[in-house]
Design a protein around this motif. Structure first.
Motif, PDB file in Angstrom:
ATOM      1  N   TYR A 136       0.837  -1.202   0.000  1.00 26.06           N
ATOM      2  CA  TYR A 136       0.000   0.000   0.000  1.00 26.06           C
ATOM      3  C   TYR A 136       0.870   1.249   0.000  1.00 26.06           C
ATOM      4  N   ASP A 137       0.774   2.040  -1.036  1.00 24.10           N
ATOM      5  CA  ASP A 137       1.505   3.302  -1.215  1.00 24.10           C
ATOM      6  C   ASP A 137       3.010   3.090  -1.423  1.00 24.10           C
ATOM      7  N   ARG A 138       3.632   2.320  -0.528  1.00 22.02           N
ATOM      8  CA  ARG A 138       5.060   2.023  -0.675  1.00 22.02           C
ATOM      9  C   ARG A 138       5.229   0.564  -1.100  1.00 22.02           C
ATOM     10  N   LEU A 139       6.188   0.329  -1.982  1.00 22.67           N
ATOM     11  CA  LEU A 139       6.418  -1.025  -2.504  1.00 22.67           C
ATOM     12  C   LEU A 139       7.352  -1.815  -1.580  1.00 22.67           C
ATOM     13  N   ILE A 140       6.969  -3.057  -1.307  1.00 22.77           N
ATOM     14  CA  ILE A 140       7.870  -3.975  -0.598  1.00 22.77           C
ATOM     15  C   ILE A 140       8.881  -4.480  -1.622  1.00 22.77           C
ATOM     16  N   ARG A 141      10.152  -4.424  -1.281  1.00 24.42           N
ATOM     17  CA  ARG A 141      11.197  -4.754  -2.253  1.00 24.42           C
ATOM     18  C   ARG A 141      11.848  -6.113  -1.959  1.00 24.42           C
ATOM     19  N   ASP A 142      12.510  -6.612  -3.018  1.00 21.86           N
ATOM     20  CA  ASP A 142      13.401  -7.769  -2.916  1.00 21.86           C
ATOM     21  C   ASP A 142      12.712  -9.033  -2.414  1.00 21.86           C
ATOM     22  N   THR A 143      11.507  -9.274  -2.889  1.00 22.68           N
ATOM     23  CA  THR A 143      10.792 -10.512  -2.576  1.00 22.68           C
ATOM     24  C   THR A 143       9.777 -10.794  -3.672  1.00 22.68           C
ATOM     25  N   THR A 184      15.215   4.100   2.873  1.00 25.13           N
ATOM     26  CA  THR A 184      14.576   2.787   3.067  1.00 25.13           C
ATOM     27  C   THR A 184      13.214   2.718   2.376  1.00 25.13           C
ATOM     28  N   ASP A 185      12.765   3.842   1.819  1.00 20.73           N
ATOM     29  CA  ASP A 185      11.447   3.916   1.177  1.00 20.73           C
ATOM     30  C   ASP A 185      11.640   3.993  -0.339  1.00 20.73           C
ATOM     31  N   ASN A 186      11.133   2.992  -1.037  1.00 22.67           N
ATOM     32  CA  ASN A 186      11.265   2.979  -2.501  1.00 22.67           C
ATOM     33  C   ASN A 186      10.702   4.248  -3.133  1.00 22.67           C
ATOM     34  N   ASN A 187       9.646   4.785  -2.524  1.00 23.20           N
ATOM     35  CA  ASN A 187       9.045   6.008  -3.077  1.00 23.20           C
ATOM     36  C   ASN A 187      10.033   7.167  -3.114  1.00 23.20           C
ATOM     37  N   ALA A 188      10.936   7.220  -2.140  1.00 23.80           N
ATOM     38  CA  ALA A 188      11.891   8.331  -2.100  1.00 23.80           C
ATOM     39  C   ALA A 188      12.684   8.365  -3.410  1.00 23.80           C
ATOM     40  N   PHE A 189      12.974   7.198  -3.960  1.00 23.95           N
ATOM     41  CA  PHE A 189      13.710   7.118  -5.229  1.00 23.95           C
ATOM     42  C   PHE A 189      12.822   7.574  -6.392  1.00 23.95           C
ATOM     43  N   LEU A 190      11.554   7.147  -6.350  1.00 23.12           N
ATOM     44  CA  LEU A 190      10.648   7.526  -7.445  1.00 23.12           C
ATOM     45  C   LEU A 190      10.393   9.032  -7.438  1.00 23.12           C
ATOM     46  N   THR A 238      19.082  13.273   2.586  1.00 27.52           N
ATOM     47  CA  THR A 238      17.883  12.608   3.112  1.00 27.52           C
ATOM     48  C   THR A 238      17.358  13.309   4.363  1.00 27.52           C
ATOM     49  N   THR A 239      16.040  13.345   4.457  1.00 28.79           N
ATOM     50  CA  THR A 239      15.376  13.812   5.679  1.00 28.79           C
ATOM     51  C   THR A 239      14.956  12.626   6.533  1.00 28.79           C
ATOM     52  N   ASP A 240      15.081  11.427   5.971  1.00 31.05           N
ATOM     53  CA  ASP A 240      14.601  10.213   6.627  1.00 31.05           C
ATOM     54  C   ASP A 240      13.104  10.322   6.950  1.00 31.05           C
ATOM     55  N   TRP A 241      12.416  11.184   6.261  1.00 34.62           N
ATOM     56  CA  TRP A 241      10.986  11.483   6.485  1.00 34.62           C
ATOM     57  C   TRP A 241      10.740  12.037   7.885  1.00 34.62           C
ATOM     58  N   LYS A 242      11.773  12.571   8.522  1.00 32.33           N
ATOM     59  CA  LYS A 242      11.581  13.055   9.906  1.00 32.33           C
ATOM     60  C   LYS A 242      11.745  14.570   9.953  1.00 32.33           C
ATOM     61  N   PHE A 243      10.840  15.218  10.708  1.00 37.02           N
ATOM     62  CA  PHE A 243      10.850  16.686  10.781  1.00 37.02           C
ATOM     63  C   PHE A 243      12.168  17.192  11.369  1.00 37.02           C
ATOM     64  N   ASP A 244      12.626  16.535  12.445  1.00 35.57           N
ATOM     65  CA  ASP A 244      13.827  17.056  13.108  1.00 35.57           C
ATOM     66  C   ASP A 244      15.066  16.843  12.248  1.00 35.57           C
ATOM     67  N   VAL A 245      15.110  15.730  11.507  1.00 26.84           N
ATOM     68  CA  VAL A 245      16.252  15.506  10.605  1.00 26.84           C
ATOM     69  C   VAL A 245      16.235  16.568   9.505  1.00 26.84           C
ATOM     70  N   ALA A 246      15.054  16.844   8.979  1.00 26.40           N
ATOM     71  CA  ALA A 246      14.915  17.856   7.923  1.00 26.40           C
ATOM     72  C   ALA A 246      15.357  19.225   8.437  1.00 26.40           C
ATOM     73  N   LYS A 247      14.914  19.547   9.625  1.00 31.00           N
ATOM     74  CA  LYS A 247      15.235  20.857  10.213  1.00 31.00           C
ATOM     75  C   LYS A 247      16.749  20.983  10.424  1.00 31.00           C
ATOM     76  N   ASN A 248      17.340  19.947  11.016  1.00 35.58           N
ATOM     77  CA  ASN A 248      18.778  20.006  11.303  1.00 35.58           C
ATOM     78  C   ASN A 248      19.598  20.097  10.025  1.00 35.58           C
ATOM     79  N   LEU A 249      19.164  19.348   9.007  1.00 38.35           N
ATOM     80  CA  LEU A 249      19.908  19.365   7.743  1.00 38.35           C
ATOM     81  C   LEU A 249      19.803  20.745   7.076  1.00 38.35           C
ATOM     82  N   ALA A 250      18.599  21.304   7.081  1.00 43.91           N
ATOM     83  CA  ALA A 250      18.425  22.629   6.476  1.00 43.91           C
ATOM     84  C   ALA A 250      19.266  23.667   7.225  1.00 43.91           C
TER      85      ALA A 250
END
Ligand code: BGC
Length: 385
Positions: A136-143, A184-190, A238-250
Protein backbone atom coordinates in the motif's frame (compact mmCIF):
# COMPACT_ATOMS: atom_id res chain seq x y z
CA UNK A 1 -15.03 -21.07 -0.59
CA UNK A 2 -16.81 -18.60 1.76
CA UNK A 3 -19.37 -18.96 4.45
CA UNK A 4 -22.49 -16.82 4.25
CA UNK A 5 -21.22 -14.29 6.73
CA UNK A 6 -18.07 -13.65 4.71
CA UNK A 7 -20.13 -13.21 1.60
CA UNK A 8 -22.27 -10.53 3.25
CA UNK A 9 -19.08 -8.84 4.30
CA UNK A 10 -17.66 -9.06 0.81
CA UNK A 11 -20.78 -7.70 -0.81
CA UNK A 12 -20.67 -4.80 1.59
CA UNK A 13 -17.01 -4.14 0.85
CA UNK A 14 -17.60 -4.26 -2.89
CA UNK A 15 -20.45 -1.82 -2.45
CA UNK A 16 -18.34 0.61 -0.44
CA UNK A 17 -15.43 0.23 -2.84
CA UNK A 18 -17.78 1.17 -5.66
CA UNK A 19 -19.11 4.13 -3.67
CA UNK A 20 -15.66 5.37 -2.87
CA UNK A 21 -14.47 4.85 -6.43
CA UNK A 22 -17.45 6.70 -7.79
CA UNK A 23 -16.75 9.55 -5.44
CA UNK A 24 -13.12 9.75 -6.49
CA UNK A 25 -13.68 10.10 -10.20
CA UNK A 26 -12.64 13.08 -12.30
CA UNK A 27 -13.32 16.35 -10.55
CA UNK A 28 -15.08 18.19 -13.37
CA UNK A 29 -17.88 18.87 -10.92
CA UNK A 30 -17.36 19.01 -7.17
CA UNK A 31 -17.83 15.55 -5.69
CA UNK A 32 -19.56 15.18 -2.34
CA UNK A 33 -17.87 13.09 0.31
CA UNK A 34 -19.10 9.70 -0.57
CA UNK A 35 -19.45 6.99 1.94
CA UNK A 36 -21.72 8.62 4.50
CA UNK A 37 -24.12 10.10 1.95
CA UNK A 38 -25.19 6.89 0.22
CA UNK A 39 -25.74 4.11 2.70
CA UNK A 40 -26.18 0.53 1.50
CA UNK A 41 -29.86 -0.43 1.06
CA UNK A 42 -29.46 -3.72 2.88
CA UNK A 43 -27.39 -3.54 6.01
CA UNK A 44 -25.36 -6.71 6.29
CA UNK A 45 -25.14 -8.42 9.67
CA UNK A 46 -22.14 -7.31 11.73
CA UNK A 47 -19.12 -9.41 11.05
CA UNK A 48 -16.82 -10.52 13.78
CA UNK A 49 -13.32 -11.56 12.93
CA UNK A 50 -11.72 -9.51 10.20
CA UNK A 51 -10.77 -11.09 6.88
CA UNK A 52 -8.65 -8.07 5.97
CA UNK A 53 -5.93 -6.42 8.04
CA UNK A 54 -4.25 -3.08 7.42
CA UNK A 55 -0.78 -2.14 8.65
CA UNK A 56 0.40 1.48 8.46
CA UNK A 57 3.91 2.73 9.20
CA UNK A 58 3.60 5.46 11.84
CA UNK A 59 1.24 7.71 13.75
CA UNK A 60 3.82 10.48 13.81
CA UNK A 61 2.74 11.96 10.48
CA UNK A 62 -0.73 13.35 9.67
CA UNK A 63 -0.53 11.53 6.33
CA UNK A 64 -0.94 8.06 7.88
CA UNK A 65 -3.54 9.14 10.44
CA UNK A 66 -5.57 10.29 7.48
CA UNK A 67 -5.21 6.88 5.81
CA UNK A 68 -6.40 5.25 9.04
CA UNK A 69 -9.44 7.53 9.14
CA UNK A 70 -10.33 6.89 5.52
CA UNK A 71 -9.94 3.11 5.94
CA UNK A 72 -12.10 3.17 9.07
CA UNK A 73 -14.77 5.22 7.27
CA UNK A 74 -14.90 2.81 4.35
CA UNK A 75 -14.94 -0.39 6.39
CA UNK A 76 -17.35 0.98 9.00
CA UNK A 77 -19.84 1.99 6.33
CA UNK A 78 -19.76 -1.62 5.18
CA UNK A 79 -20.28 -3.00 8.68
CA UNK A 80 -17.07 -4.92 8.18
CA UNK A 81 -14.56 -5.40 10.90
CA UNK A 82 -11.01 -4.49 10.02
CA UNK A 83 -7.92 -4.42 12.14
CA UNK A 84 -5.68 -1.42 11.54
CA UNK A 85 -2.29 -1.71 13.19
CA UNK A 86 0.62 0.74 13.28
CA UNK A 87 4.29 -0.23 13.13
CA UNK A 88 5.67 2.84 14.95
CA UNK A 89 8.46 3.19 12.39
CA UNK A 90 9.88 -0.17 13.48
CA UNK A 91 10.29 -3.17 11.16
CA UNK A 92 10.28 -5.65 14.08
CA UNK A 93 6.92 -4.32 15.27
CA UNK A 94 5.67 -4.44 11.68
CA UNK A 95 6.62 -8.13 11.42
CA UNK A 96 4.90 -8.84 14.74
CA UNK A 97 1.80 -7.09 13.37
CA UNK A 98 1.84 -9.29 10.27
CA UNK A 99 2.22 -12.41 12.42
CA UNK A 100 -0.63 -11.33 14.66
CA UNK A 101 -2.94 -10.83 11.68
CA UNK A 102 -1.94 -14.21 10.21
CA UNK A 103 -2.69 -15.93 13.50
CA UNK A 104 -6.11 -14.26 13.59
CA UNK A 105 -6.90 -15.82 10.23
CA UNK A 106 -7.03 -12.79 7.92
CA UNK A 107 -6.95 -13.62 4.23
CA UNK A 108 -5.52 -10.34 2.91
CA UNK A 109 -3.04 -7.93 4.49
CA UNK A 110 -2.84 -4.39 3.14
CA UNK A 111 0.52 -3.09 4.27
CA UNK A 112 2.51 0.10 3.87
CA UNK A 113 6.05 -0.99 4.75
CA UNK A 114 8.19 1.08 7.07
CA UNK A 115 11.34 -0.26 5.40
CA UNK A 116 10.88 -1.65 1.89
CA UNK A 117 13.44 -4.45 2.11
CA UNK A 118 13.03 -5.34 5.77
CA UNK A 119 9.33 -5.99 5.11
CA UNK A 120 10.18 -8.80 2.67
CA UNK A 121 10.51 -11.44 5.40
CA UNK A 122 7.09 -10.62 6.84
CA UNK A 123 5.56 -10.69 3.36
CA UNK A 124 7.06 -14.14 2.79
CA UNK A 125 5.60 -15.37 6.08
CA UNK A 126 2.19 -14.17 4.95
CA UNK A 127 2.56 -15.90 1.61
CA UNK A 128 3.59 -19.14 3.32
CA UNK A 129 0.40 -18.89 5.37
CA UNK A 130 -1.70 -18.42 2.23
CA UNK A 131 -2.38 -14.73 2.92
CA UNK A 132 -2.37 -12.26 0.02
CA UNK A 133 -0.20 -9.18 0.40
CA UNK A 134 -1.28 -5.82 -1.03
CA UNK A 135 1.58 -3.34 -0.86
CA UNK A 136 0.00 0.00 0.00
CA UNK A 137 1.50 3.30 -1.21
CA UNK A 138 5.06 2.02 -0.68
CA UNK A 139 6.42 -1.02 -2.50
CA UNK A 140 7.87 -3.97 -0.60
CA UNK A 141 11.20 -4.75 -2.25
CA UNK A 142 13.40 -7.77 -2.92
CA UNK A 143 10.79 -10.51 -2.58
CA UNK A 144 8.39 -12.45 -4.75
CA UNK A 145 5.81 -12.40 -1.97
CA UNK A 146 3.91 -9.28 -3.08
CA UNK A 147 0.61 -9.90 -4.86
CA UNK A 148 -0.40 -6.37 -5.80
CA UNK A 149 0.59 -2.73 -5.39
CA UNK A 150 -1.84 0.16 -4.97
CA UNK A 151 -0.10 3.47 -5.28
CA UNK A 152 -0.05 6.96 -6.62
CA UNK A 153 2.13 7.73 -9.59
CA UNK A 154 5.15 8.66 -7.51
CA UNK A 155 7.34 9.69 -10.43
CA UNK A 156 4.70 12.23 -11.38
CA UNK A 157 4.68 13.48 -7.77
CA UNK A 158 8.38 14.36 -8.10
CA UNK A 159 7.80 15.85 -11.53
CA UNK A 160 4.99 18.04 -10.20
CA UNK A 161 7.16 19.29 -7.34
CA UNK A 162 10.03 20.13 -9.67
CA UNK A 163 7.80 21.66 -12.32
CA UNK A 164 6.45 24.06 -9.72
CA UNK A 165 9.96 25.27 -8.93
CA UNK A 166 10.74 25.60 -12.65
CA UNK A 167 7.57 27.58 -13.32
CA UNK A 168 8.40 30.06 -10.53
CA UNK A 169 12.01 30.61 -11.58
CA UNK A 170 13.19 33.40 -13.86
CA UNK A 171 16.67 34.17 -15.17
CA UNK A 172 19.70 32.09 -14.28
CA UNK A 173 21.81 31.07 -11.29
CA UNK A 174 18.84 30.53 -9.00
CA UNK A 175 20.01 28.79 -5.80
CA UNK A 176 18.54 25.29 -5.55
CA UNK A 177 18.43 23.22 -2.36
CA UNK A 178 17.56 19.53 -2.70
CA UNK A 179 16.03 17.31 -0.03
CA UNK A 180 14.81 13.72 -0.26
CA UNK A 181 12.81 11.11 1.66
CA UNK A 182 14.08 8.06 3.51
CA UNK A 183 16.47 5.79 1.62
CA UNK A 184 14.58 2.79 3.07
CA UNK A 185 11.45 3.92 1.18
CA UNK A 186 11.27 2.98 -2.50
CA UNK A 187 9.04 6.01 -3.08
CA UNK A 188 11.89 8.33 -2.10
CA UNK A 189 13.71 7.12 -5.23
CA UNK A 190 10.65 7.53 -7.45
CA UNK A 191 9.99 11.05 -6.16
CA UNK A 192 13.62 11.98 -6.71
CA UNK A 193 13.69 10.39 -10.15
CA UNK A 194 10.63 12.41 -11.17
CA UNK A 195 12.11 15.62 -9.80
CA UNK A 196 15.44 14.98 -11.52
CA UNK A 197 13.66 14.42 -14.86
CA UNK A 198 12.40 18.00 -14.70
CA UNK A 199 15.20 19.76 -12.81
CA UNK A 200 18.25 18.33 -14.56
CA UNK A 201 17.69 20.15 -17.89
CA UNK A 202 17.16 23.34 -15.92
CA UNK A 203 20.38 22.80 -14.02
CA UNK A 204 22.16 22.06 -17.29
CA UNK A 205 20.87 25.30 -18.88
CA UNK A 206 21.92 27.42 -15.90
CA UNK A 207 18.46 28.23 -14.52
CA UNK A 208 19.34 26.53 -11.21
CA UNK A 209 22.57 26.01 -9.33
CA UNK A 210 22.61 23.22 -6.72
CA UNK A 211 23.84 24.57 -3.39
CA UNK A 212 23.66 21.77 -0.86
CA UNK A 213 24.80 18.52 -2.46
CA UNK A 214 28.26 17.84 -3.87
CA UNK A 215 26.98 14.41 -4.98
CA UNK A 216 24.20 16.00 -7.04
CA UNK A 217 26.63 18.52 -8.50
CA UNK A 218 28.95 15.67 -9.53
CA UNK A 219 26.05 14.03 -11.40
CA UNK A 220 24.33 17.14 -12.72
CA UNK A 221 25.20 16.51 -16.37
CA UNK A 222 23.45 13.12 -16.39
CA UNK A 223 19.85 13.24 -17.60
CA UNK A 224 19.07 9.83 -16.14
CA UNK A 225 20.47 8.47 -12.91
CA UNK A 226 20.91 4.85 -11.86
CA UNK A 227 19.46 3.74 -8.54
CA UNK A 228 23.01 3.67 -7.18
CA UNK A 229 23.62 7.26 -8.29
CA UNK A 230 20.35 8.37 -6.74
CA UNK A 231 21.42 6.59 -3.55
CA UNK A 232 24.55 8.71 -3.43
CA UNK A 233 22.56 11.93 -3.65
CA UNK A 234 19.77 10.77 -1.35
CA UNK A 235 22.40 9.69 1.20
CA UNK A 236 23.56 13.29 1.35
CA UNK A 237 20.20 15.08 1.37
CA UNK A 238 17.88 12.61 3.11
CA UNK A 239 15.38 13.81 5.68
CA UNK A 240 14.60 10.21 6.63
CA UNK A 241 10.99 11.48 6.49
CA UNK A 242 11.58 13.05 9.91
CA UNK A 243 10.85 16.69 10.78
CA UNK A 244 13.83 17.06 13.11
CA UNK A 245 16.25 15.51 10.61
CA UNK A 246 14.91 17.86 7.92
CA UNK A 247 15.23 20.86 10.21
CA UNK A 248 18.78 20.01 11.30
CA UNK A 249 19.91 19.37 7.74
CA UNK A 250 18.43 22.63 6.48
CA UNK A 251 20.10 24.51 9.33
CA UNK A 252 23.44 22.87 8.57
CA UNK A 253 23.05 23.71 4.86
CA UNK A 254 22.29 27.36 5.56
CA UNK A 255 25.08 27.66 8.09
CA UNK A 256 27.52 26.35 5.47
CA UNK A 257 26.16 28.54 2.65
CA UNK A 258 27.50 32.07 2.12
CA UNK A 259 24.95 34.90 1.75
CA UNK A 260 25.54 34.84 -2.02
CA UNK A 261 24.03 31.33 -2.13
CA UNK A 262 20.81 32.55 -0.55
CA UNK A 263 18.60 35.42 -1.72
CA UNK A 264 15.65 34.11 -3.73
CA UNK A 265 15.92 30.35 -3.27
CA UNK A 266 14.19 27.24 -4.59
CA UNK A 267 13.76 24.19 -2.41
CA UNK A 268 12.81 20.67 -3.43
CA UNK A 269 11.23 19.31 -0.23
CA UNK A 270 9.94 15.75 -0.56
CA UNK A 271 6.74 15.91 1.53
CA UNK A 272 4.64 18.21 3.65
CA UNK A 273 6.10 17.42 7.05
CA UNK A 274 9.66 17.99 5.91
CA UNK A 275 8.56 20.99 3.85
CA UNK A 276 7.17 22.76 6.91
CA UNK A 277 10.32 22.01 8.89
CA UNK A 278 12.62 23.18 6.09
CA UNK A 279 10.47 26.23 5.27
CA UNK A 280 10.64 27.40 8.89
CA UNK A 281 14.44 27.26 8.77
CA UNK A 282 14.69 29.18 5.50
CA UNK A 283 12.12 31.75 6.65
CA UNK A 284 14.25 32.45 9.72
CA UNK A 285 17.45 33.15 7.74
CA UNK A 286 18.00 36.87 7.26
CA UNK A 287 19.87 36.30 3.99
CA UNK A 288 16.96 34.42 2.41
CA UNK A 289 14.83 37.02 0.65
CA UNK A 290 12.18 34.64 -0.65
CA UNK A 291 11.74 30.92 -1.10
CA UNK A 292 9.66 28.56 -3.20
CA UNK A 293 9.26 25.17 -1.51
CA UNK A 294 7.50 22.01 -2.61
CA UNK A 295 5.61 19.41 -0.58
CA UNK A 296 3.20 16.51 -0.97
CA UNK A 297 0.22 14.91 0.77
CA UNK A 298 -1.99 17.96 1.30
CA UNK A 299 -1.71 17.47 5.05
CA UNK A 300 -3.96 19.88 6.93
CA UNK A 301 -1.08 21.76 8.61
CA UNK A 302 0.49 22.27 5.18
CA UNK A 303 -2.75 23.48 3.65
CA UNK A 304 -2.75 26.10 6.41
CA UNK A 305 0.91 26.89 5.58
CA UNK A 306 -0.11 27.39 1.95
CA UNK A 307 -3.01 29.65 2.92
CA UNK A 308 -0.57 31.62 5.11
CA UNK A 309 2.07 31.83 2.35
CA UNK A 310 4.63 29.76 4.27
CA UNK A 311 4.65 26.71 1.96
CA UNK A 312 4.36 27.20 -1.80
CA UNK A 313 2.65 24.04 -3.00
CA UNK A 314 1.67 20.51 -2.15
CA UNK A 315 0.75 17.49 -4.22
CA UNK A 316 -2.69 16.13 -3.40
CA UNK A 317 -2.75 12.35 -3.31
CA UNK A 318 -6.43 11.61 -2.70
CA UNK A 319 -6.25 8.96 -0.02
CA UNK A 320 -9.89 8.00 -0.66
CA UNK A 321 -8.82 6.67 -4.05
CA UNK A 322 -6.00 4.62 -2.60
CA UNK A 323 -8.21 3.18 0.12
CA UNK A 324 -10.89 2.22 -2.38
CA UNK A 325 -8.30 0.63 -4.70
CA UNK A 326 -6.86 -1.33 -1.78
CA UNK A 327 -10.30 -2.54 -0.71
CA UNK A 328 -11.18 -3.46 -4.29
CA UNK A 329 -7.94 -5.44 -4.55
CA UNK A 330 -8.67 -7.24 -1.27
CA UNK A 331 -12.17 -8.10 -2.49
CA UNK A 332 -10.82 -9.43 -5.77
CA UNK A 333 -8.41 -11.69 -3.92
CA UNK A 334 -11.07 -12.85 -1.44
CA UNK A 335 -13.25 -13.79 -4.39
CA UNK A 336 -10.41 -15.78 -5.91
CA UNK A 337 -9.80 -13.27 -8.70
CA UNK A 338 -7.10 -10.71 -9.45
CA UNK A 339 -7.37 -6.93 -9.25
CA UNK A 340 -6.98 -4.76 -12.36
CA UNK A 341 -3.41 -4.13 -13.46
CA UNK A 342 -2.57 -1.00 -15.41
CA UNK A 343 1.19 -1.20 -15.00
CA UNK A 344 3.90 -3.00 -13.08
CA UNK A 345 6.61 -1.83 -10.70
CA UNK A 346 9.84 -3.80 -10.42
CA UNK A 347 10.70 -4.45 -6.79
CA UNK A 348 14.20 -5.77 -7.46
CA UNK A 349 12.96 -9.36 -7.93
CA UNK A 350 9.61 -9.32 -9.75
CA UNK A 351 7.37 -6.94 -11.67
CA UNK A 352 4.53 -6.33 -9.23
CA UNK A 353 1.12 -5.74 -10.83
CA UNK A 354 -0.05 -2.26 -9.91
CA UNK A 355 -2.59 0.48 -10.40
CA UNK A 356 -1.14 3.96 -9.94
CA UNK A 357 -3.44 6.93 -9.35
CA UNK A 358 -3.08 10.48 -10.60
CA UNK A 359 -2.02 13.38 -8.40
CA UNK A 360 -2.94 17.08 -8.38
CA UNK A 361 -0.74 20.13 -7.79
CA UNK A 362 -2.25 22.41 -5.15
CA UNK A 363 -1.21 25.95 -4.24
CA UNK A 364 -2.82 29.23 -3.19
CA UNK A 365 -4.59 29.50 -6.54
CA UNK A 366 -6.64 26.30 -6.32
CA UNK A 367 -6.65 24.92 -2.76
CA UNK A 368 -10.34 25.73 -2.21
CA UNK A 369 -11.42 24.02 -5.41
CA UNK A 370 -9.13 21.00 -5.00
CA UNK A 371 -9.57 20.42 -1.28
CA UNK A 372 -12.79 22.02 -0.08
CA UNK A 373 -15.16 21.98 -3.07
CA UNK A 374 -14.15 18.36 -3.72
CA UNK A 375 -15.26 17.37 -0.21
CA UNK A 376 -11.76 16.28 0.79
CA UNK A 377 -11.60 18.63 3.77
CA UNK A 378 -14.04 20.83 5.66
CA UNK A 379 -13.30 24.55 5.40
CA UNK A 380 -13.81 24.72 9.19
CA UNK A 381 -10.41 23.05 9.63
CA UNK A 382 -8.64 26.16 8.32
CA UNK A 383 -8.15 29.78 9.30
CA UNK A 384 -8.73 31.84 6.19
CA UNK A 385 -7.89 35.56 6.33
C1 BGC B 1 4.52 8.47 0.99
C2 BGC B 1 4.31 9.93 1.29
C3 BGC B 1 4.73 10.24 2.72
C4 BGC B 1 6.11 9.70 3.00
C5 BGC B 1 6.50 9.86 4.45
C6 BGC B 1 5.93 8.09 1.29
O1 BGC B 1 6.15 6.76 1.02
O2 BGC B 1 4.20 8.20 -0.35
O3 BGC B 1 2.96 10.27 1.07
O4 BGC B 1 4.74 11.62 2.94
O5 BGC B 1 6.17 8.33 2.67
O6 BGC B 1 5.69 9.11 5.27
Amino acid sequence: MFNKRSLYALMAIVFVAAMVLAACGPKATPTPTPVETTAPQVTPPPVTGASVGVILPTKNEPRWIQDETRFNDAFKAAGVEVQILFSDGDSAKEKANVESLISQGVKVIIICPHDATAAAAAAQEARDAGVKIVSYDRLIRDTEAVDYYVTFDSISVGEAQAQYLVDKATGTDNPLYLYAGAATDNNAFLFFEGAWNVLQPKIADGTFVIKNSSEAVALQDKATLTREEMSQIIGQVTTDWKFDVAKNLAEANLTAAPAADKGDVFILAPNDGTSRAIADVFAADADVTSYVVSGQDAEEPSVQYIIDGKQSMTVLKDVRTLVSDAIAAAVAFLEGGTPPETTTYNNGVIDVPAKPSVVVTVDQSNWQEALIDSGYYDIKEFTVP
